[in-house]
Design a protein around this motif. Sequence first.
Motif, PDB file in Angstrom:
ATOM      1  N   ARG A 235       0.850  -1.179   0.000  1.00 19.21           N
ATOM      2  CA  ARG A 235       0.000   0.000   0.000  1.00 19.21           C
ATOM      3  C   ARG A 235       0.891   1.236   0.000  1.00 19.21           C
ATOM      4  N   GLN A 284      -5.568   1.476   1.261  1.00 18.00           N
ATOM      5  CA  GLN A 284      -5.931   0.115   0.912  1.00 18.00           C
ATOM      6  C   GLN A 284      -4.724  -0.632   0.318  1.00 18.00           C
ATOM      7  N   SER A 285      -4.702  -1.933   0.491  1.00 16.10           N
ATOM      8  CA  SER A 285      -3.590  -2.771   0.042  1.00 16.10           C
ATOM      9  C   SER A 285      -3.933  -3.502  -1.242  1.00 16.10           C
ATOM     10  N   THR A 422      -9.255   8.504   1.481  1.00 15.40           N
ATOM     11  CA  THR A 422      -8.812   7.136   1.192  1.00 15.40           C
ATOM     12  C   THR A 422      -7.866   7.107  -0.002  1.00 15.40           C
ATOM     13  N   TYR A 424      -6.584   4.218  -2.614  1.00 18.81           N
ATOM     14  CA  TYR A 424      -7.101   2.914  -3.028  1.00 18.81           C
ATOM     15  C   TYR A 424      -5.969   1.973  -3.437  1.00 18.81           C
ATOM     16  N   SER A 425      -6.314   0.709  -3.639  1.00 19.82           N
ATOM     17  CA  SER A 425      -5.306  -0.305  -3.969  1.00 19.82           C
ATOM     18  C   SER A 425      -4.521   0.127  -5.207  1.00 19.82           C
ATOM     19  N   ASP A 568     -15.332   4.514   7.334  1.00 20.67           N
ATOM     20  CA  ASP A 568     -14.729   3.272   7.798  1.00 20.67           C
ATOM     21  C   ASP A 568     -14.873   3.210   9.319  1.00 20.67           C
ATOM     22  N   THR A 575     -14.575   7.369   2.595  1.00 16.09           N
ATOM     23  CA  THR A 575     -14.310   6.932   1.229  1.00 16.09           C
ATOM     24  C   THR A 575     -15.375   7.532   0.331  1.00 16.09           C
TER      25      THR A 575
END
Length: 925
Positions: A235, A284-285, A422, A424-425, A568, A575
């Motif tokens: 991430r 996020q991963s 957020t 993101y991946s 979250d 998000t």
Amino acid sequence: MKAALKISSAIAAVAMFGAGGSAAWAQDAGGAETSLGVDDIVVTATRREESANRIPVAIQALGAKQLEQLNVTSFEKLVEYLPSVRTASRGPGISSVYIRGLSTDTAGSQILGVAGVQPNVALYLNDAPASTPGRNLDIHPTDINRIEVLAGPQGTLFGANAMGGAIRYITNKPNLNEFEAGFTGMAATTKGGAASFGAEGFINLPIVKDKLGLRLAFYSDHQGGYIDNVAGTYRMPWDAGGPGRLPTGNPLLVTQAIQSCVGKVNCVATATGTSGGFKVPLRQSISNNAFIEDNYNDANYNGGRATVDFHINDDWSIEAMTLYQELKTNGVFDYAPGVGDLKVQQYGPNTLKDTISLSTLTLKGRMGILDMIFTSSYQNHHSVQQADYAKYANIGLYMPFYNCDRGVYYAGYATSAAQGQTCYSPANSYKVNDRNKRWTQEFRITTPAENRLRATVGGFYDLNKIYDVTQWNYVLPAAGFIYDLTPNPQVNKEIGAGVLPGAGFVNTILRRDRQFALYGEASFDIVPDKLTITGGARYYDESAAMYGGSSSSFSGTVRATCATVSTDPATGLTTCNYVPKAVAPTSLAASAVLSTNLAGINPAKYSGVIFKGNLTYKITPDSLIYATFSEGFRPGGFNRKGCNGGVAAQAAYAAACAANRAYAPDKVKNYELGAKLGLLDRRLQINVAAYKIEWKDIQMAAFDQNISNQTFVSNLANARIYGFEGDITARPSAGLTISSGFSYNDTKLTGCTGNAIATLLCAQGVLVPAGSPLALSPKFQGNLRFRYEWEMEGGLKPFISAGMHYVGKTITSDIANTNILYTGCNSPYATCPSAANPNAANATINGVFVKPGDPIQLQPNSFNQPSYTTFEASIGVSKDNWSLTIYGENLGDKRPQLFTSANDGEKRVTTSRPRTIGMRVSYKM
């Protein structure tokens, strides 16, 4: 210069030994036959057919027999036997070549087409130039007559890219009198890796005896992988630091954290206390489960060559040759020491398809006493590379814009949950689609070699076009990039390329280089068979141009609207939920419009004359000494973007930005003393050369986000090199051959040039300090080999051979690092500080005082590579037309650091294939 004088004295001493020592050994040897002498190879390095050991040129030639004995099946394998040659390689098909230490490292593979400097070593296939920035033709050496390596500037005869030297692949020509055929099969196993296997062969057909012949060569070679892609998650990085330490991670996240602390007391890097102002994004991963694979870096070479030779009459002939090769690779060819030995963690596909189509037409003839040759060649080199780019989020200053919500990218929104918090991946990748089309014409005339005065004169024309369509697919639908967009039409006129969905940044660029040259060399025997003087010159007229530009998603119109947010529960961070705009965008925004950026300077034209002078004294028919002065140059070019918008607007940088639109040619001067000594009835051959090289206005590629978010090239430094190189071959007996090659290079950057960009980068410590060595240039490297063969009853001829290679320590780049600076701004695009940006101010975070212009993150770019030694051996037997060889390479299973880089903020090492044991069977008729 003292070092050079000492070396030249050593050469003179060896020469004196050669003059008096040869007869003594001949007497001791009992009048040995000259057939026991060291093999000599006829070369065309001077544009004439001459013995390699009897011309005043520093040349190493490997004939077909030697290439087979050394098991040379790739360019990287060839380099092991060329002690003056090094490479910066990221795997098959992606390498730059350097000779005599003239190296500084190159740009990353994804932008070689537009930001890669021209090679400074000329690569030739027969008489066709085939050099390409960073992607020199990786030709599988099948049915090769010889490979010639000319060290030092060869500018008068070989042109613009030969300022470090030239490498020439000379193929076998059709035999017009006899049918010939041959076949070789090979298989090998690598420790901890996959199997390798291949086959190659040739057929020679004399269609009309003495008149018309056809020669076909073909090959298929599978090289098994040895690097594992192991399980991992990733991430966007962030670390809060701690008392007395700045935070680390993505540079923009660090900038935002510092900016959030403006005006706060006892501010810390996270919002854990009431005084904290920065909220670390929800990151996020991404997982690489879909790409886990052992031994996944395999390579496959498939290709062939056809040559037709037609002798029109006794004086004239015409030859046509065409070559096609397809190279396909999977995986990566450098591993990450931080992950493990021969292991990486890649999160997307890594593939390369590299195809070469090269055709030549050669007309040879004689008119009176003059020999004439005309060569025309056309090359179509097409590379399509796709690569994982997830870890660019380590260092990409603008990656939060592409991968994160708006509230992350703009610090002013970092505390606003309505803008999203957020990242993101990071499923990021890039795809390169480069096509190099090159058309060359050359005509030359030579006078008889036996004349006391002899000359070679010629003309040369070269049109080289690189069409680059490279797209970075790192816009994420989750971050609001939900539209499939095309490149901006304003920058896409010359190529008209389409791109795949998800492109966030796109190059659509045509790079065109044209050169015209007239050249000549003349030699005069002052004392016949003893003393010869040679002079040469080349007039060049060069033109470099760049068209098209870059498109990007940096525009409010290309992103969907953050309509609502979700929270979250674990972190309380939001998000975004994005909805399309009422009017969907169709194209990316213009990022670099070259018709505007380069207005008034594109194309660039430059011309000049370079010279060569040589004085040669023949001690005996087999020994000579010489002195040479030679020059070389490399064309200049353009950058897509001089500076980022905010930087360019600042008065202090304005001159530097304007100058950074283009870079000029760099040049070398070479002063050389050499000797070629055939001693003891030619059973001992010693070739040595000492030289001093002055390198001015060195072109270097740099990625410095403080100046530009696009890699640029500038004339950054000057350097000098003191060197000594040579090769020694001995045949003490009919069956034993001992050979070695070595080079010593004392390289040193003498300082920065005076241009504005060089001044900035040197002041910031981006370049290594003056006095540092040139990249990838070991002070000493060498090899030692022996081969013993004998004949048994019944005609069997067994042999045994062994060799070792030593390479001294090096550094990997003369761009030492990049310091990411604190702008003091809400946005990295803003001009700071200014009244329009009241938050552009000093900050104290984790107890560390930071003001605009201070470095907040160091990105290392240059690494120390330790010395290494590798060993190899082989045994085998031959009889009549067949042979069997069993060989072992890298017997000590070493991990030499051949090339180390950190393009994505992760240290990666290209290394040798682990211990490999193989077998090769050949049959010829």
